[in-house]
Design an enzyme around this catalytic site. Structure first.
Site, PDB file in Angstrom:
ATOM      1  N   ASP A  68       1.042  -1.203   0.057  1.00 29.65           N
ATOM      2  CA  ASP A  68      -0.081   0.225  -0.055  1.00 29.65           C
ATOM      3  C   ASP A  68       0.895   1.271  -0.012  1.00 29.65           C
ATOM      4  O   ASP A  68       0.337   2.317  -0.204  1.00 29.65           O
ATOM      5  CB  ASP A  68      -0.819  -0.112   1.019  1.00 29.65           C
ATOM      6  CG  ASP A  68      -0.198   0.132   2.608  1.00 29.65           C
ATOM      7  OD1 ASP A  68       0.847  -0.147   2.531  1.00 29.65           O
ATOM      8  OD2 ASP A  68      -1.060   0.295   3.620  1.00 29.65           O
TER       9      ASP A  68
ATOM     10  N   GLU B  14       8.979  -3.985  10.601  1.00 33.54           N
ATOM     11  CA  GLU B  14       9.181  -2.807  10.122  1.00 33.54           C
ATOM     12  C   GLU B  14       9.638  -1.728  11.065  1.00 33.54           C
ATOM     13  O   GLU B  14       9.195  -1.920  12.118  1.00 33.54           O
ATOM     14  CB  GLU B  14       8.056  -2.201   9.267  1.00 33.54           C
ATOM     15  CG  GLU B  14       8.381  -0.774   8.872  1.00 33.54           C
ATOM     16  CD  GLU B  14       7.658  -0.250   7.688  1.00 33.54           C
ATOM     17  OE1 GLU B  14       6.593  -1.127   7.065  1.00 33.54           O
ATOM     18  OE2 GLU B  14       7.646   1.062   7.477  1.00 33.54           O
TER      19      GLU B  14
HETATM   20  O1  KIV Z   1       3.772  -1.126   1.497  1.00 32.24           O
HETATM   21  C1  KIV Z   1       4.865  -1.419   1.498  1.00 32.24           C
HETATM   22  O2  KIV Z   1       5.656  -1.251   0.950  1.00 32.24           O
HETATM   23  C2  KIV Z   1       5.157  -2.244   2.819  1.00 32.24           C
HETATM   24  C3  KIV Z   1       6.623  -2.694   2.811  1.00 32.24           C
HETATM   25  C4  KIV Z   1       6.814  -4.018   3.726  1.00 32.24           C
HETATM   26  C5  KIV Z   1       7.776  -2.846   2.186  1.00 32.24           C
HETATM   27  O3  KIV Z   1       4.290  -2.737   3.540  1.00 32.24           O
HETATM   28 NA    NA Z   2       2.284  -1.831   3.277  1.00 34.73          NA
END
Ligand code: KIV
Ligand code: NA
Length: 271
Positions: A44, A182
């Protein structure tokens, strides 16, 4: 032709080989990324990276399903996972299942990723028991920007690290096939990776994670002048594009493009 990497195959990478993953939203990138990667995420993050929105909250199920379809149709090797958009799963497990099923049916993607702590573990279980693989996402969760008060690294205190560890464990117990970590303290990324039997995929987490994921535009010089601390720029594709476009514009202005070879109904001169 070899078959696409499946979710169970990705799970079996744990302790054997690292999972290399990136995001893709559209066909050209998906095509270029496919062979080198184990997993492609339709994140997203396309809200910010692709649509120039201030955060990820306003991207919809229909938008991500359309992007996921483009990625699936352009790939044959990497496992394809699609993000559950904000507001598409938090209300109830039933709501989550309906929207996840809609995105998978529309796109052919292999599974979904869902941001959320232990409170969302019941939703993970509901989906997995009904045939939808779930990649959990804990730590810094961009969809919670308003409750977090910004994008900040998580798990920096013992208390918050403990909570994030329990979040990851709850999703593992609920049947998640992996967990994205993350923006967490390095020691926590390592600790969760050692604790779980399912793979962890880090982004700003730890080199000890079972895999890594980044936003593709961040590693290619396509995200503007500043990239996040957790990313590394591998190439300046932006410079290549800028120079090609400048050359094209100059050719147009000088009448050098198009040439007669680009025109229809022009007889080739005799050799
Ligand atoms: O939306 C995204 O790009 C993510 C990350 C884990 C790269 O959720
Ligand atoms: Na994401």
């Amino acid at each position: 032709q070899a078959k696409r990497i499946s979710v169970p195959q990705l799970m079996a990478y744990k302790g054997q080989q690292k999972i290399a993953a990136l995001t893709a939203y559209i066909a050209p990138f998906a095509r270029l990324l496919d062979d080198a990667l184990d997993m492609i995420l339709i994140g997203d993050s396309t809200a910010m990276v692709g649509y120039a929105l201030p955060n990820t909250l306003s991207i919809t199920v229909d938008q991500l399903a359309a992007h996921a379809g483009a990625v699936v149709r352009s790939t044959s090797h990497a496992c394809v996972i699609v993000d559950m958009p904000f507001g598409s799963y938090q209300q109830s497990p039933q709501q989550a299942f309906a929207n996840a099923a809609k995105m998978l049916a529309a796109s052919g993607a292999d599974g979904v990723k869902m941001e959320g702590g232990a409170a969302l573990a019941d939703t993970t279980r509901f989906l997995v028991e009904r045939g939808i693989p779930v990649l959990a996402h804990v730590g810094l969760m961009p969809q919670y920007v308003n409750t977090m008060g910004g994008f900040k690294a998580q798990g920096m205190t013992d208390e918050s690290a403990e909570r994030i560890l329990l979040d990851a464990v709850a999703h593992e117990q609920a049947g998640a096939f992996g967990v994205v970590l993350e923006g967490v303290a390095e020691a926590l990324g390592r600790r969760i990776t050692e604790r779980l039997a399912i793979p962890t995929i880090g982004i700003g987490a730890s080199p000890a994670c079972d895999g890594q994921i980044l936003v593709t535009e961040d590693i290619l010089g396509l995200s503007g002048p500043r990239i996040p601390k957790f990313a590394r720029q591998y190439s300046d594709v932006g410079a290549v594009i800028r120079s090609a476009v400048e050359q094209y514009a100059s050719d147009v202005r000088q009448g050098v493009f198009p040439g007669l070879e680009n025109c229809f109904g022009v007889k080739k001169p005799a050799e």
